[in-house]
Design a protein around this motif. Structure first.
Motif, short mmCIF file in Angstrom:
data_model
loop_
_atom_site.label_atom_id
_atom_site.label_comp_id
_atom_site.label_asym_id
_atom_site.label_seq_id
_atom_site.Cartn_x
_atom_site.Cartn_y
_atom_site.Cartn_z
N LEU A 376 7.25 -48.53 -26.64
CA LEU A 376 7.82 -48.85 -25.49
C LEU A 376 6.83 -48.42 -24.51
N SER A 377 6.92 -49.31 -23.33
CA SER A 377 6.11 -49.35 -22.30
C SER A 377 6.74 -49.24 -20.85
N VAL A 378 6.28 -48.46 -19.99
CA VAL A 378 7.17 -48.29 -18.87
C VAL A 378 5.94 -49.07 -17.82
N TRP A 379 6.13 -50.28 -17.10
CA TRP A 379 5.32 -50.79 -16.26
C TRP A 379 6.04 -51.26 -14.88
N ASP A 380 5.12 -51.53 -14.08
CA ASP A 380 5.49 -51.68 -12.68
C ASP A 380 5.09 -53.18 -12.33
N PHE A 381 5.98 -54.10 -11.99
CA PHE A 381 5.54 -55.51 -11.53
C PHE A 381 6.23 -55.80 -10.19
N THR A 382 6.00 -54.51 -9.27
CA THR A 382 6.17 -54.71 -8.09
C THR A 382 5.34 -55.77 -7.26
N ASP A 383 3.97 -55.69 -7.51
CA ASP A 383 2.87 -56.77 -7.07
C ASP A 383 2.95 -57.70 -8.30
N ALA A 384 3.96 -58.63 -8.14
CA ALA A 384 4.02 -59.42 -9.45
C ALA A 384 2.84 -60.29 -9.86
N ALA A 385 1.89 -60.63 -9.16
CA ALA A 385 0.53 -60.93 -9.51
C ALA A 385 -0.29 -60.00 -10.25
#
Length: 460
Positions: A376-385
């Protein structure tokens, strides 16, 4: 693609620096069955599968109150998670029928069956779909007694129920009915109850005061033109949807529909309307969808290889078998970027972008996601790019051989729960400045494919 080295659980906090890019090396693959994780992730507990379901694989998870409901190809189990550090099974129901997607509402548990059975009972046996009498669809259980759930109703649906999505009614109807959007696909002229072109979903209406009268109320055609059928590299041509995520309070839904990504207007629960569609030459099979909390973004996953292949390696690269992040503006999709776990897996490890959920962090878009044997991965896509991984948990290749890994990884009231094919239920905690505020957010129910806003639960 660069590759960070993996940190063993015994690593010191300084190993967090290993999350910066480093060349891929054979030594990066952990020893068989070894648990590895980033320093900000703690493996709290593993609960082996209960004996009645030990020989079949775990799948989806739903949550309500102090309980987790874990689907399994052989049925489902209920766990007491009132103390996550001491979570324990309460009961198991043996009722075979892949793939046992689950969703819970009040005292009702809905389970998806997408394998043809001799009948709708829990004693059924496999029977191929070319027999008219074969059954597949949705089973409904009364789970008011967690120690002894009762099977109360089945509803047969065309092409079965690969996944299901609960959608509450609107206005006064909310207190009277719920609607189950049933996703299914892969028709054949040889299947009496699953005829081509299909291209539709089934909608079951469930009266809350009389769930035994639940029945299919509509079968809207999603792809009157046939959808995406000719794109090179598709796992299967579009003939329906694999999974739908509804954001009912906003009257929208996102459909992961084989060769197509779809946005729906679901203001009329029995008559969803397609308002936007997109395709992607890098996508083989649109698998699932997750909205950002403000519904201004959506993450679609690609099940490259159908879940059985090693797709998280250098040969496949970063853009295939990845998540795709889209902005939603003026009711249309705008592609922003891909995200894929930055840790190569062994060629013996089936790895695929799979089920995940938001972590409720105010002002940020962060999710946890399962990747089968990629963990499993915890990841941040606040900056979608520019999405980035901030933590992970996984096991090394299986010494017993064959596939496996984590099917679903969801965040619920301060902890991450992972349903592993073979290993059972994992309880995991992330300790990171980016996610710590989420611990103050509480909800009394989580069906991940039925997104609900966290706006009333934020803590400053």
């Amino acid at each position: 693609m660069s590759n960070p080295r993996r940190a063993l659980v015994v690593a010191a906090a300084a190993v967090a620096l290993a999350l910066t890019a480093m060349p891929a090396m054979a030594a990066d693959i952990p020893p068989p069955d070894t648990v590895v994780n980033s320093p900000n992730v703690t493996h709290v507990l593993n609960i082996p599968k209960p004996a009645p379901l030990a020989s079949t694989i775990n799948t989806d998870i739903a949550f309500q109150g102090d309980y987790a409901y874990v689907g399994n190809y052989g049925g489902f189990s209920i766990y007491d998670i009132s103390n996550p550090k001491k979570a324990k099974p309460v009961s198991s129901v043996v009722c075979p029928g892949a793939q046992m997607d689950v969703t819970v509402y009040g005292n009702l548990l809905f389970t998806a069956v997408d394998s043809s059975r001799s009948d709708d009972s829990c004693n059924s046996t496999g029977l191929s779909a070319d027999h008219k009498e074969a059954w597949e669809g949705v089973r409904i259980f009364d789970v008011s007694d967690k120690a002894s759930p009762k099977y109360i109703k089945s509803v047969e649906t065309n092409c079965g129920s690969h996944t299901l999505t609960l959608v509450p009614g609107k206005g006064r109807d909310r207190y009277k009915n719920v609607y189950i959007y049933v996703s299914s696909y892969n028709p054949s002229a040889a299947f009496p109850d699953c005829q081509p072109p299909h291209d539709k979903i089934s909608i079951i209406k469930v009266p809350l005061k009389d769930p035994a009268s639940a029945a299919v109320a509509a079968t809207p055609v999603i792809f009157p033109d046939g959808g995406n059928e000719t794109q090179p590299g598709l796992l299967l041509p579009t003939s329906g949807c694999h999974d739908i995520t509804a954001y009912a309070e906003k009257d929208i839904a996102a459909g992961a529909c084989m060769g197509d990504g779809v946005l729906f207007d679901i203001s009329d629960r029995l008559n969803p309307k397609v308002t936007a569609r997109t395709t992607d030459p890098n996508f083989a099979f649109w698998h699932s969808a997750t909205f950002s909390n403000d519904a201004k973004k959506v993450v679609f996953t690609d099940e490259l290889g159908g879940g059985g292949a090693a797709t998280c390696n250098e040969a496949i690269g970063p853009n295939r078998g990845a998540d795709a992040i889209y902005d939603i503006s003026n009711g249309q999709f705008t592609f922003k970027s891909y995200f894929k776990i930055p840790r190569y897996q062994a060629d013996s490890e089936n790895c695929v972008a799979h089920n995940g959920s938001l972590i409720p962090v105010k002002g940020r878009d962060i999710m946890v996601q399962a990747w089968y044997m990629g963990g499993l991965s915890v990841w941040d896509f606040t900056d979608a790019a520019n999405p980035r991984e901030i933590g992970y948990f996984e096991r090394g290749p299986r010494s017993a051989g064959g596939g496996g890994g984590i099917w679903s990884a969801y965040y619920y009231n301060g902890y991450i729960y992972g349903a592993d094919f073979h290993e059972g239920l994992d309880v995991i905690r992330i300790n990171d400045p980016l996610t710590d505020s989420a611990r103050g957010v509480r909800t009394d129910r989580l069906n991940v494919q039925t997104q609900e806003s966290y706006r009333n639960g934020w803590h400053d």
